[in-house]
Design a protein around this motif. Sequence first.
Motif, PDB file in Angstrom:
ATOM      1  N   GLY A   1      10.401  -2.457  24.105  1.00  0.00           N
ATOM      2  CA  GLY A   1       8.952  -2.506  24.057  1.00  0.00           C
ATOM      3  C   GLY A   1       8.257  -1.633  25.071  1.00  0.00           C
ATOM      4  N   ARG A   2       9.033  -0.888  25.901  1.00  0.00           N
ATOM      5  CA  ARG A   2       8.428  -0.007  26.902  1.00  0.00           C
ATOM      6  C   ARG A   2       8.550   1.464  26.515  1.00  0.00           C
ATOM      7  NH1 ARG A   2       5.025  -2.955  28.881  1.00  0.00           N
ATOM      8  NH2 ARG A   2       4.556  -1.113  30.133  1.00  0.00           N
ATOM      9  N   CYS A   3       9.161   1.756  25.377  1.00  0.00           N
ATOM     10  CA  CYS A   3       9.408   3.139  24.970  1.00  0.00           C
ATOM     11  C   CYS A   3       8.188   3.706  24.242  1.00  0.00           C
ATOM     12  CB  CYS A   3      10.632   3.205  24.066  1.00  0.00           C
ATOM     13  SG  CYS A   3      11.111   4.886  23.617  1.00  0.00           S
ATOM     14  N   LEU A   4       7.757   4.892  24.645  1.00  0.00           N
ATOM     15  CA  LEU A   4       6.644   5.584  23.994  1.00  0.00           C
ATOM     16  C   LEU A   4       7.150   6.555  22.936  1.00  0.00           C
ATOM     17  CD1 LEU A   4       4.619   6.279  27.250  1.00  0.00           C
ATOM     18  CD2 LEU A   4       3.832   4.854  25.360  1.00  0.00           C
ATOM     19  N   SER A   5       8.164   7.306  23.279  1.00  0.00           N
ATOM     20  CA  SER A   5       8.824   8.225  22.353  1.00  0.00           C
ATOM     21  C   SER A   5      10.216   8.484  22.905  1.00  0.00           C
ATOM     22  CB  SER A   5       8.024   9.526  22.203  1.00  0.00           C
ATOM     23  OG  SER A   5       7.888  10.182  23.444  1.00  0.00           O
ATOM     24  N   GLU A   6      10.970   9.342  22.266  1.00  0.00           N
ATOM     25  CA  GLU A   6      12.365   9.538  22.645  1.00  0.00           C
ATOM     26  C   GLU A   6      12.499   9.927  24.116  1.00  0.00           C
ATOM     27  OE1 GLU A   6      16.336  11.798  20.880  1.00  0.00           O
ATOM     28  OE2 GLU A   6      14.331  12.324  20.149  1.00  0.00           O
ATOM     29  N   ASN A   7      13.170   9.077  24.891  1.00  0.00           N
ATOM     30  CA  ASN A   7      13.438   9.282  26.320  1.00  0.00           C
ATOM     31  C   ASN A   7      12.182   9.299  27.189  1.00  0.00           C
ATOM     32  OD1 ASN A   7      16.379   9.702  25.989  1.00  0.00           O
ATOM     33  ND2 ASN A   7      15.713  11.525  24.873  1.00  0.00           N
ATOM     34  N   PHE A   8      11.098   8.740  26.687  1.00  0.00           N
ATOM     35  CA  PHE A   8       9.834   8.677  27.416  1.00  0.00           C
ATOM     36  C   PHE A   8       9.339   7.234  27.399  1.00  0.00           C
ATOM     37  CE2 PHE A   8       5.099   9.804  27.521  1.00  0.00           C
ATOM     38  CZ  PHE A   8       5.107  10.109  28.872  1.00  0.00           C
ATOM     39  N   TYR A   9       9.075   6.675  28.598  1.00  0.00           N
ATOM     40  CA  TYR A   9       8.784   5.256  28.732  1.00  0.00           C
ATOM     41  C   TYR A   9       7.539   5.035  29.589  1.00  0.00           C
ATOM     42  CZ  TYR A   9      13.765   4.821  27.437  1.00  0.00           C
ATOM     43  OH  TYR A   9      14.981   4.913  26.818  1.00  0.00           O
ATOM     44  N   THR A  10       6.960   3.852  29.460  1.00  0.00           N
ATOM     45  CA  THR A  10       5.918   3.435  30.383  1.00  0.00           C
ATOM     46  C   THR A  10       6.397   2.216  31.150  1.00  0.00           C
ATOM     47  OG1 THR A  10       3.620   2.703  30.618  1.00  0.00           O
ATOM     48  CG2 THR A  10       4.772   1.987  28.636  1.00  0.00           C
TER      49      THR A  10
END
Length: 309
Positions: A237-246
């Motif tokens: 639930g913290r992933c924005l896109s591939e290998n990119f997180y918040t």
Amino acid sequence: MWDHVQWTEEDKENARQRIEENSCTQIPLKEQGKFDTDACQYWDKFYGRHQDKFFKDRNWLFLEFPELLPPGAKSEVTNRCQSDQQAVLTTAVPEKDDAATQTATFPGQHASFRILEVGCGVGNSVFPIINTIKEKDAFLYCCDFSPRAIQLVKDHPDYDDSVCHAFVHDVCEENTSMPFPPRSLDVILTVFVLSSIHPNRIQGVVNRLSTYLKHGGIFLFRDHGRYDFSQVRFKKGRCLSENFYTRGDGTCVYFFTKEEVHDLFSNAGLEEVQNLEDRRLQVNRREKVAMHRVWMQSKYRKLYPPSAP
């Protein structure tokens, strides 16, 4: 902490599976925009909470990046550098480009050696650099898009505007200018900064920053690597896109591969001096947790024009 750790195929597969699991559920697109448009606010709040207590001064900088030192000061760290770093040192001395400085007056104009740190935060690189370049005909620029961070830098007792100019600047903004002209910098330093930018914006940022380097100037980069422990431990639930997180505080992080880093700087017209994947094993004995850390460390030089001698 153990350096230069070799991963087994099992280690890589375990990390890959964990990342596949934590990124299978992405934040809905309609909610993602705020992490980009409001990034400054999230980081400003971060510095408001932590002030200067979160990070330690990066006293390792000159060992890993001796290029930060003006040519006349480089001998002071030569004996502390390993032989491979000494080899880089002798080939990475940028040459001065006087044509770039024949413009209106700007801070640091009369220095013969100029450094820019992008995303300086509260100064954990700034003050080791300032305290090293004093009286060496060098000047440091440092910027961050958080006004709170820049104010903390200026309020620091070691801040010295005779050798440093701190300013608020968002490198993602395409139409804003720097307080110095193009081709006026010997070194650009980014430490755990580009990873906080949306992946679609990073190439444009590197392209624009590179225009401020002198020919022969060098771009120094250190950031998060793919499969680092901090990527593996993200929850669903913290992933924005591939290998990119918040993160929970709204700040974001991307995890690079060696190939991505090379393409990023090569596409900006820079040539590789160093591009390595720094793998380490960090053990918390109290918690009995072994953490595989992965960082990228790279150095890319601005090429001379074809007609240059």
